[in-house]
Scaffold this motif. Structure first.
Motif, short mmCIF file in Angstrom:
data_model
loop_
_atom_site.label_atom_id
_atom_site.label_comp_id
_atom_site.label_asym_id
_atom_site.label_seq_id
_atom_site.Cartn_x
_atom_site.Cartn_y
_atom_site.Cartn_z
N LEU A 108 1.69 5.71 -4.15
CA LEU A 108 0.57 5.03 -3.51
C LEU A 108 -0.63 5.97 -3.41
CD1 LEU A 108 2.24 3.11 -0.55
CD2 LEU A 108 1.28 2.15 -2.65
N LEU A 122 1.69 -2.73 2.18
CA LEU A 122 1.63 -3.20 0.80
C LEU A 122 1.91 -4.69 0.70
CD1 LEU A 122 1.44 -1.84 -2.09
CD2 LEU A 122 3.93 -1.98 -2.10
N LEU A 134 0.02 -1.24 -9.22
CA LEU A 134 1.00 -0.30 -8.67
C LEU A 134 2.17 -0.15 -9.63
CD1 LEU A 134 1.96 1.40 -6.23
CD2 LEU A 134 3.14 -0.66 -5.44
#
Lengths: 647, 647
Positions: free
Chosen positions: B562, B571, B621
């Motif tokens: 992250l 998240l 991500l």
């Protein structure tokens, strides 16, 4: 401003569990408050007439009382009854009996205290040591297992029992026994003695209060020594880690409550006592910080603390599973102990908010309505109904689901008993020119203010059923008095009515600061519409759910209230329709969407895999106050209800 | 149709852990399959070159091996090293070494087996009893603690080790030791003997397989006796309840796996063995039913089983918390044992689906890439990064978060070792005219079919990195052969290409049923686009979340990936954008919505109370395969990712 009151010996105010020698607020004693009826008066009465006798009978039956006789008679051996901490249950019962005698004046409780005191006194060694598990023939030596032996823990409860006796009746044999035990502890574990601590905190809070009650600063100092000795790896490491007994980080440095919940909370209660007595601002600030962090991240909606069965422990931030919530009843008692002490020290009514939440939703949940069975753990979700409890059997398990008459580890019944016997002492406090009402119940209060003037009030209310609290002034002194009424944090839209002048009062203290007129009535209107409550997004276990609260009460759905053929697992709630309160019942608009599973299938996949075909039933579902769940027999239960997604 | 093969003594097919004397499928032996490279070949190599030596060194260092010397030398006493079950770790290591010797033919493993066998043989009593914890000077008497003594459990592992030796090398001293031990068990616990069972099942699966390997039906019958003796309250009640060791309900009547997961699964593996040997359809159906219910309601996405730390146990239906998932590595091994036996008995490839899921996501997750540290528990969510493990220390804890070199309870490393050494025997099975490919890896297979004909294949693939599996026919018999390729349940849109003729094949067995041509290639194309996976609505702990899978692999987010200043707790994933696979990396469209908390606050209230102001960061991500999590050091981790609500 601090209120100071020094009382050694019998308490002229009739007795109270905690009496700091300084602080923002002075707790009222049993001579200053009386419950006249309602929710807590009923629980207190059941406690007096059923629970106290129930506890004594079980401990007699199981030989926990006879353990003392065996020490006295020199007949101890490997076959001693109960766990190492069984003595503490006897002490907690004596404490409860002493408070109940103080409350009611009924001789039967006085007799019971004398009867039990005589038996424990016989078991005390000449040097003051008193324990039935260690230090006698056929038993391990004294202090040979500080990690798990619970010797000092037991002594701590003895001291708390003596405080109850001292403050309600005055010095007697129990107080003499406790003084000898406390002297023995100070002699053995003092600055030059054994550098040990007990694996289960409790001696600290016992020493601090007995020290206050007897004016023995040596006891308070010994409590401080124990506190500061902790957190340095003083105890052995164990598989659960030293955090289990808070021996991982010094209490002044810690930010979080961690490990075994009751241990962490008893320790913190003692820390506040010591901080107040020794004017130790660093220590007080540490507990305030730990309280704030735990309340924000490690506390269930019910006020319950403890998310892990494995170690009866807190778990991590945001680890708040409703199904595996442990929320031990004793942790509720201990949490009240900490919050109450912080309130007295600071005067901040936020602490009383948590006290109220915990009283109604954790402590009141434990006893069955007849006072003869108890929840040990208090989960917020029960999938499989518990078993019908056998009132003639000892439950080996702490699991929630059904209340048990007695437990193999039976800390909770006696803890509930001693707390209920003193419930009215949490009702109100006095300041210099001020009186604060913290909890609402039908009551009479005759309190002395810090300035020596006195006020007499009558409180009338059907709280928590109804939100109207009427405070009638019976007697008022000359000059202005500051009357503070706690508006709970949940009470948005509360109003205060002084002789027809009605004004909104936000959460926090609602203040009336003027001369009071005998006969006048001040009315607090608390908003009692049931409400939905959402969880913080970081609480993973509650994502997509809401709870329903009304006033101070958390509500829950029980599967026994679902239509036949519908399942608690399939329940969703429509949050577009507000929950309703009608004819004493809270209802929500709910549906069950039951998927037909012809055979068991892998439960992960695309929405299409998982949707299936099914049947939907819509209903107005009645909820019950959480504290009364499982009163109608074994049932599934949910506090947190999945929210239906708008279709 | 059943395939029968009877092999006593050395296995002409080169050895395999399970060899039923009947069933739908015959497992291939080590002489019939060889891994040529890829994911599992690498793990197998690391196991051979690092893990086996690592385990022996730790057990020497801790005195678990010397326990045997002390019995032989008559120097036992109260200070024995390790837990009561430490002997079993030695046996599991010997089993792993024997398989590795069978696989590689490397003399070093043979030497190790002989060396260790010599030490344990010396400790065997004249009547066949062999245990270092009980029955000798300074120790408790034999069979005085069936609930927790683990004596028969240890013996069961000895028998499994002997099976490995017998099948790979032939009868030797270890086999003789095991035979004496098995005879002693039958003599002691037979129909007219002690009516006891072991608190930890394992003797049953050991007896059944040794009975098969030696043609001793008496051993199989003793296993059946133990199975049917269980479930009637044969063991004492304990605080966790008799469900902990499956002594609450007879195995034929039970619908659910419950209690301690490894215990439940070892017991079920033995039940399938006995059911197959004795043609006991009722018993087989009971385990099929229990498997189906557990897979539908008590299994984590990773195939991991066990949702409670308290008892290392299953928990209830739908109790599948990602953070407190226990998913013990050994339960993964045991789950494979059950599923494999059910597959062999029934030929249903659904069982191999769970075997694959468990291999990739539970068993492969345990060992660190150097084979010298292991996960014991395998949670699906880690909030607080684990500690950096000290490779020179024994971990007292099973918690997930970081792999440990060794554990106080160190069942998992040796269980991983014996499983990895035999991984290639789970690759394929033979039927009468048929060969089934179950797992995909670069391999050569030279298998004899039930009809006596043989087939030789080469499998080329980069699976699970890539979805193309090329099966090249090296040698084929005359006449038609049924070649079955398992299309995993997750593989929607798979295709089979036979010489350019490409056709869709649904999950289940893809069948080629014709004469095979040497040199021809059959290609299976498995769809490898990463996919979102949703949970059943009844899994409360996963509400509002999705996981990401690609092929057989479960993925996870690690906090180390992250951006600085963002939190895993904040998240959310946008499921409107499909997960992507690009340059070897899986990514999802994600945001973190960080709420600024000026001070800790009560985490329950209205959405307005909880929303606050905050900052939002959007990102692609990168996720990592779950089995490699924490390889880059301590980190937070989530398999299940909260879904962003459409704004």
């Amino acid at each position: 401003m601090t209120v100071q009151e020094s009382t050694t010996g019998a308490d002229p105010k009739g007795g109270r569990p905690v009496l700091p020698s300084r602080g923002r607020q002075r707790p009222l004693g049993m001579g200053e408050t009386t419950l006249t009826g309602g929710f807590w008066a009923t629980l207190q009465q059941t406690n007096a007439t059923a629970t106290l006798e129930h506890c004594e009978q079980w401990m007699e039956r199981l030989g926990w009382l006879a353990n003392f006789d065996r020490v006295a008679d020199g007949t101890t051996g490997p076959d001693r009854a109960g766990w190492s901490f069984a003595d503490s249950e006897v002490y907690k019962l004596i404490e409860a009996l002493a408070w109940e005698h103080g409350r009611s004046g009924d001789q039967v409780y006085d007799d019971a205290v004398r009867r039990l005191t005589a038996r424990i006194a016989r078991a005390q060694d000449a040097d003051g040591y008193l324990n039935t598990c260690f230090g006698h023939a056929g038993r391990q030596p004294r202090y040979s297992d500080l990690e798990f032996g619970h010797e000092l823990y037991c002594t701590g409860h003895l001291l708390q029992a003596a405080v109850a006796r001292l403050r309600t009746t005055g010095p007697d044999e129990l107080v003499a026994v406790a003084r000898r035990a406390a002297d023995h502890v100070c002699d053995t574990f003092g600055p030059d003695g054994l550098q040990g601590i007990c694996g289960h905190p409790e001696i600290e809070v016992g020493l601090a209060e007995l020290g206050r009650a007897l004016g023995e600063s040596r006891y308070v100092e010994q409590a401080r020594l124990f506190l500061d000795r902790r957190g340095h790896g003083t105890l052995k490491d164990i598989p659960l880690g030293r955090a289990y007994f808070q021996d991982d980080v010094p209490i002044r440095e810690a930010d979080a409550w961690r490990g075994h919940a009751v241990r962490a909370l008893y320790l913190s209660a003692a820390a506040v006592d010591v901080a107040v007595e020794q004017d130790d601002q660093e220590l007080l600030a540490a507990i305030e910080r730990q309280w704030a962090n735990a309340v924000a991240r490690r506390t269930h909606l019910t006020g319950g603390m403890g998310s892990r069965h494995q170690d009866e422990g807190f778990g991590e931030d945001w680890e708040l599973p409703p199904d595996r919530a442990y929320c031990e009843t004793c942790a509720g008692v201990a949490s009240v102990m900490v919050s109450w002490r912080l309130y007295l020290a600071t005067g901040d009514v936020r602490y009383a908010d948590l006290v109220e939440r915990t009283f109604f939703n954790t402590i009141a949940t434990s006893p069955r309505s007849d006072g003869r069975a108890f929840f040990y753990a208090n989960p917020l979700h029960q999938r499989v109904p518990g078993e019908t409890s056998d009132d003639d059997a000892v439950s080996p398990r702490a699991e929630g689901g059904s209340r048990a008459a007695w437990f193999d580890v039976s800390c909770c019944p006696t803890n509930v008993a001693r707390t209920l016997a003193t419930w009215h002492t949490y009702l109100a406090t006095a300041g210099r020119h001020e009186l604060t009402l913290l909890q609402y119940a039908g009551a009479r209060i005759e309190a002395e203010l810090g300035d020596g003037r006195s006020v007499s009030l009558e409180v009338e209310t059907d709280y928590p059923q109804d939100g109207l609290v009427t405070v009638r002034v019976l007697r008022a002194p000359e000059g202005p008095v500051t009357l503070r009424l706690r508006v709970p944090a949940w009470a948005r839209g509360a109003e205060l009515d002084e002789g027809g002048r009605r004004r909104p009062v936000p959460p926090g203290p609602a203040v009336v600061d003027r001369e009071l007129e005998p006969g006048e009535e001040i009315r607090l209107h608390l908003p009692m519409a049931p409400r939905f409550t959402w969880p913080d997004h970081r609480i993973d276990a509650l994502r997509g759910c809401v709870a329903v609260e009304r006033g101070p009460l958390v509500y829950c759905a029980e599967s026994v209230d679902l239509p036949v053929g519908t399942e608690l697992d399939d329940l969703t709630v429509d949050t577009r329709a507000a929950p309703r309160y009608h004819e004493g019942r809270v209802t929500v608009r709910a549906s069950t969407n039951h998927r037909n599973d012809p055979e068991p299938a892998w439960p992960y996949g695309t929405p299409a895999d998982l949707g299936g075909t099914g049947s939907t039933a819509s209903m107005d579902l009645a909820l019950v106050p959480y504290h009364r769940w499982a009163e109608r027999g074994p049932t599934g239960m949910r506090v947190w209800l999945p929210v239906a997604r708008p279709s």
